[in-house]
Design a protein around this motif. Structure first.
Motif, PDB file in Angstrom:
ATOM      1  N   THR A 295       0.823  -1.208   0.000  1.00  0.00           N
ATOM      2  CA  THR A 295       0.000   0.000   0.000  1.00  0.00           C
ATOM      3  C   THR A 295       0.860   1.263   0.000  1.00  0.00           C
ATOM      4  OG1 THR A 295      -0.155  -0.088   2.428  1.00  0.00           O
ATOM      5  CG2 THR A 295      -1.945  -1.108   1.184  1.00  0.00           C
ATOM      6  N   GLY A 296       2.150   1.100  -0.123  1.00  0.00           N
ATOM      7  CA  GLY A 296       3.042   2.265  -0.195  1.00  0.00           C
ATOM      8  C   GLY A 296       3.149   3.024   1.120  1.00  0.00           C
ATOM      9  N   ARG A 297       2.991   2.311   2.243  1.00  0.00           N
ATOM     10  CA  ARG A 297       3.115   2.939   3.557  1.00  0.00           C
ATOM     11  C   ARG A 297       4.441   2.537   4.202  1.00  0.00           C
ATOM     12  NH1 ARG A 297      -1.470   4.216   1.145  1.00  0.00           N
ATOM     13  NH2 ARG A 297      -2.771   5.569   2.393  1.00  0.00           N
ATOM     14  N   THR A 298       4.802   3.286   5.240  1.00  0.00           N
ATOM     15  CA  THR A 298       5.971   2.944   6.042  1.00  0.00           C
ATOM     16  C   THR A 298       5.490   2.223   7.287  1.00  0.00           C
ATOM     17  OG1 THR A 298       7.046   4.944   5.283  1.00  0.00           O
ATOM     18  CG2 THR A 298       7.967   3.908   7.253  1.00  0.00           C
ATOM     19  N   LEU A 299       6.134   1.117   7.598  1.00  0.00           N
ATOM     20  CA  LEU A 299       5.765   0.385   8.806  1.00  0.00           C
ATOM     21  C   LEU A 299       6.628   0.867   9.951  1.00  0.00           C
ATOM     22  CD1 LEU A 299       3.933  -1.963   9.749  1.00  0.00           C
ATOM     23  CD2 LEU A 299       5.952  -3.431   9.542  1.00  0.00           C
ATOM     24  N   ARG A 300       5.971   1.264  11.041  1.00  0.00           N
ATOM     25  CA  ARG A 300       6.719   1.710  12.235  1.00  0.00           C
ATOM     26  C   ARG A 300       6.434   0.781  13.386  1.00  0.00           C
ATOM     27  NH1 ARG A 300       5.855   7.759  14.176  1.00  0.00           N
ATOM     28  NH2 ARG A 300       7.229   7.176  15.899  1.00  0.00           N
ATOM     29  N   PRO A 301       7.370  -0.092  13.757  1.00  0.00           N
ATOM     30  CA  PRO A 301       7.157  -0.936  14.930  1.00  0.00           C
ATOM     31  C   PRO A 301       7.357  -0.122  16.207  1.00  0.00           C
ATOM     32  CG  PRO A 301       8.819  -1.866  13.417  1.00  0.00           C
ATOM     33  CD  PRO A 301       8.625  -0.423  13.062  1.00  0.00           C
ATOM     34  N   VAL A 302       6.379  -0.168  17.087  1.00  0.00           N
ATOM     35  CA  VAL A 302       6.465   0.532  18.380  1.00  0.00           C
ATOM     36  C   VAL A 302       5.837  -0.377  19.439  1.00  0.00           C
ATOM     37  CG1 VAL A 302       6.360   2.907  17.498  1.00  0.00           C
ATOM     38  CG2 VAL A 302       4.241   1.671  17.931  1.00  0.00           C
ATOM     39  N   THR A 303       6.257  -0.214  20.673  1.00  0.00           N
ATOM     40  CA  THR A 303       5.589  -0.990  21.718  1.00  0.00           C
ATOM     41  C   THR A 303       4.213  -0.364  21.954  1.00  0.00           C
ATOM     42  OG1 THR A 303       6.382   0.381  23.533  1.00  0.00           O
ATOM     43  CG2 THR A 303       7.799  -1.451  22.863  1.00  0.00           C
ATOM     44  N   PRO A 304       3.262  -1.152  22.453  1.00  0.00           N
ATOM     45  CA  PRO A 304       1.935  -0.572  22.691  1.00  0.00           C
ATOM     46  C   PRO A 304       1.992   0.663  23.592  1.00  0.00           C
ATOM     47  CG  PRO A 304       1.813  -2.954  22.755  1.00  0.00           C
ATOM     48  CD  PRO A 304       3.274  -2.620  22.658  1.00  0.00           C
ATOM     49  N   ALA A 305       2.913   0.668  24.565  1.00  0.00           N
ATOM     50  CA  ALA A 305       3.016   1.831  25.451  1.00  0.00           C
ATOM     51  C   ALA A 305       3.461   3.078  24.689  1.00  0.00           C
ATOM     52  CB  ALA A 305       3.995   1.532  26.585  1.00  0.00           C
ATOM     53  N   GLU A 306       4.179   2.882  23.598  1.00  0.00           N
ATOM     54  CA  GLU A 306       4.669   4.026  22.820  1.00  0.00           C
ATOM     55  C   GLU A 306       3.645   4.533  21.806  1.00  0.00           C
ATOM     56  OE1 GLU A 306       9.409   2.665  22.694  1.00  0.00           O
ATOM     57  OE2 GLU A 306       8.052   2.108  21.074  1.00  0.00           O
ATOM     58  N   VAL A 307       2.564   3.788  21.626  1.00  0.00           N
ATOM     59  CA  VAL A 307       1.601   4.148  20.580  1.00  0.00           C
ATOM     60  C   VAL A 307       1.056   5.570  20.737  1.00  0.00           C
ATOM     61  CG1 VAL A 307      -0.732   3.635  19.707  1.00  0.00           C
ATOM     62  CG2 VAL A 307       0.998   1.837  19.813  1.00  0.00           C
ATOM     63  N   PRO A 308       0.575   5.963  21.940  1.00  0.00           N
ATOM     64  CA  PRO A 308       0.004   7.317  22.037  1.00  0.00           C
ATOM     65  C   PRO A 308       0.983   8.399  21.574  1.00  0.00           C
ATOM     66  CG  PRO A 308      -0.578   6.040  23.970  1.00  0.00           C
ATOM     67  CD  PRO A 308       0.413   5.207  23.200  1.00  0.00           C
ATOM     68  N   GLY A 309       2.262   8.235  21.919  1.00  0.00           N
ATOM     69  CA  GLY A 309       3.245   9.232  21.514  1.00  0.00           C
ATOM     70  C   GLY A 309       3.624   9.155  20.050  1.00  0.00           C
ATOM     71  N   ALA A 310       3.378   8.014  19.424  1.00  0.00           N
ATOM     72  CA  ALA A 310       3.775   7.831  18.015  1.00  0.00           C
ATOM     73  C   ALA A 310       2.671   8.227  17.041  1.00  0.00           C
ATOM     74  CB  ALA A 310       4.170   6.374  17.781  1.00  0.00           C
ATOM     75  N   LEU A 311       1.443   8.362  17.561  1.00  0.00           N
ATOM     76  CA  LEU A 311       0.314   8.701  16.685  1.00  0.00           C
ATOM     77  C   LEU A 311       0.434  10.130  16.174  1.00  0.00           C
ATOM     78  CD1 LEU A 311      -2.542   7.207  18.891  1.00  0.00           C
ATOM     79  CD2 LEU A 311      -1.976   6.449  16.558  1.00  0.00           C
ATOM     80  N   SER A 312       0.016  10.336  14.937  1.00  0.00           N
ATOM     81  CA  SER A 312       0.019  11.694  14.383  1.00  0.00           C
ATOM     82  C   SER A 312      -0.925  11.707  13.187  1.00  0.00           C
ATOM     83  CB  SER A 312       1.426  12.084  13.932  1.00  0.00           C
ATOM     84  OG  SER A 312       1.754  11.383  12.737  1.00  0.00           O
ATOM     85  N   ASP A 313      -0.968  12.847  12.495  1.00  0.00           N
ATOM     86  CA  ASP A 313      -1.818  12.877  11.305  1.00  0.00           C
ATOM     87  C   ASP A 313      -1.192  12.132  10.126  1.00  0.00           C
ATOM     88  OD1 ASP A 313       0.159  14.655  10.690  1.00  0.00           O
ATOM     89  OD2 ASP A 313      -1.147  16.426  10.588  1.00  0.00           O
ATOM     90  N   ARG A 314      -0.048  11.521  10.392  1.00  0.00           N
ATOM     91  CA  ARG A 314       0.533  10.629   9.378  1.00  0.00           C
ATOM     92  C   ARG A 314       0.096   9.178   9.571  1.00  0.00           C
ATOM     93  NH1 ARG A 314       6.856  11.599   8.751  1.00  0.00           N
ATOM     94  NH2 ARG A 314       6.452   9.875   7.308  1.00  0.00           N
ATOM     95  N   THR A 315      -0.545   8.882  10.703  1.00  0.00           N
ATOM     96  CA  THR A 315      -0.913   7.499  10.989  1.00  0.00           C
ATOM     97  C   THR A 315      -2.164   7.095  10.214  1.00  0.00           C
ATOM     98  OG1 THR A 315      -0.171   7.943  13.245  1.00  0.00           O
ATOM     99  CG2 THR A 315      -1.272   5.831  12.842  1.00  0.00           C
ATOM    100  N   ALA A 316      -2.043   6.034   9.439  1.00  0.00           N
ATOM    101  CA  ALA A 316      -3.226   5.504   8.744  1.00  0.00           C
ATOM    102  C   ALA A 316      -3.900   4.442   9.610  1.00  0.00           C
ATOM    103  CB  ALA A 316      -2.829   4.897   7.391  1.00  0.00           C
TER     104      ALA A 316
END
Ligand SMILES: *Cc1c(COP(=O)(O)O)cnc(C)c1O
Length: 409
Positions: A155-176
């Motif tokens: 789908t032409g996306r970048t995969l970002r592995p993060v721990t579940p605890a890091e998810v809130p900080g990793a979310l942005s308007d780039r997150t699909a």
């Protein structure tokens, strides 16, 4: 008799689920591997024999209709639905978890492109619009990670592995899309599905949950918490049998936008119209692909009968009591310092298994199995014990810890 053995007896006597055990085929072995392959419900062999001999052997092609084969994926989905907190019409059964992760992820990216998820502000556009990332649980069961990587590439996306605890900080308007596990397969850690789902939605992204280690062990609340898409297997806590088909949940409000990357004739609006052009069926049926695996599927349907009259809240309460008691017995029977629990102590963070880090874990598990206590070993140093409240009792728990203590002494 030790104090722990006496307590185990009292706990078993007070257990409202104790009677369910006799609906399973079990022996003297303490079976703590139901988080890998659930035990056999006693009604399944007779039912499978009927499916094979009568439905297939005598009715043959008529069974697609007369034995309900054609509609089995959605009928059995509706049977699983109450166990995961879903209203009817949102779950179809079929294919493996791996395949359903693929369907869910690609469909979720397509949803994120077509509009904002979950009633959020509507971030329209394509990958060009900026939703170019897929977040995945870095600690995930490998297959989910492999499939996510491929789905991202396709789908032409970048995969970002993060721990579940890091998810809130990793979310942005780039997150699909965000793919998470409800319970970690290795540590048994329960992740906070309601708050993580809310955070994903607040960022305008789509939340996909893998329920392999939670469905059948604890309440999930898919509808209540607004989960978008979910997948899970049926051979762990749902006891469907080796390789029994998985399921896919598509929240009702999203079904019209569920654009499957695997549109097969079973997900066509008119499967027997044999049309050259694909036109998706309405509803959760869109998650179907090809001809369902009827023998496995109907074995699963029979296996689900053990849930009649069982409340998932009672299952959860017993599961926590079992894992608490196991940790207490391990502390009493196992020599100091030989094992260390990697499963959270807090109930709000614990699934239905206990994982103990231990030197020579592979060898230790072999010796446990020789002594009639079956758990499993996860590379490199984890002893994993799964507690299926439908058939594991407190005396089993005490015995498992006592044998572990003997092996480690
Ligand atoms: C058990 C499990 C699977 C299994 O996938 P299959 O396709 O059935 O082999 C996938 N993901 C998770 C998180 C699991 O625990």
């Amino acid at each position: 008799m030790s104090e722990l053995t006496t307590r185990a007896g009292a706990l078993d006597a007070a257990d409202e689920l104790a009677g369910v055990r006799k609906q399973f085929v079990l022996d003297e072995v303490v079976y703590l591997d139901g988080n890998s392959l659930g035990a056999l419900p006693a009604n399944v062999p007779g039912h499978v024999e009927d499916v094979v001999r009568r439905q297939w052997g005598e009715l043959r092609i008529r069974s697609w209709d007369e034995s309900g084969w054609w509609t089995a994926p959605e009928r059995i989905g509706d049977r699983i639905a109450p166990l995961v907190g879903a209203a009817p019409g949102q779950i179809v059964v079929g294919d493996s978890t791996s395949v359903n992760v693929f369907k869910a992820l690609v469909a979720a990216v397509r949803m994120a492109d077509s509009a904002g998820a979950a009633g959020s502000a509507g971030v329209a556009g394509s990958a060009g619009s900026g939703r170019d990332e897929i977040l995945v649980d870095a600690t995930t069961f490998p297959t989910d990670g492999y499939i996510a990587e491929s789905a991202a590439r396709m789908t032409g996306r970048t995969l970002r592995p993060v721990t579940p605890a890091e998810v809130p900080g990793a979310l942005s308007d780039r997150t699909a899309v965000v793919l998470l596990n409800h319970v970690d397969y290795r540590t048994g850690r329960l992740h906070d599905l309601p708050s993580l789902t809310a955070a994903v939605h607040a960022a305008g992204a789509v939340a996909v949950w893998d329920l392999c280690h939670s469905a059948g062990a604890l309440p999930v609340g898919l509808d209540e918490h607004g989960v978008d898409l979910a997948v899970g297997c049926t051979y762990k806590y749902l006891n469907g049998g080796p390789g029994s088909p998985a399921y896919l949940y598509v929240r009702r409000e999203l079904q019209d936008r569920f654009d499957s990357p695997l549109p097969g004739w079973n997900s066509h609006a008119e499967p027997f119209g044999m049309r050259p052009a694909f036109e998706p069926a309405a509803g959760a049926l869109r998650g179907r692909v090809g001809t369902p695996d009827i023998l496995s599927m109907l074995a699963l349907e029979a296996a689900l009968e053990v849930w009649d009259g069982v409340r998932i809240e009672a299952v959860r309460a017993k599961s926590l009591a079992l894992t608490d008691f196991f940790l207490e017995c391990v502390a009493a029977y196992v020599p100091e310092g030989r094992v260390e629990s990697v499963t959270p102590v807090a109930h709000s963070e614990r699934g239905s298994q206990v994982a103990l880090r231990c030197d020579d874990a592979g060898d230790v598990m072999k010796r446990l199995i020789e002594r009639g206590v079956v758990g499993d070993f996860r590379h490199p140093d984890v002893l994993r014990f799964g507690f299926t409240p439908l058939y594991v009792g407190f005396a089993d728990v005490a015995r498992a810890a006592r044998v572990l203590g003997e092996v480690l002494r």
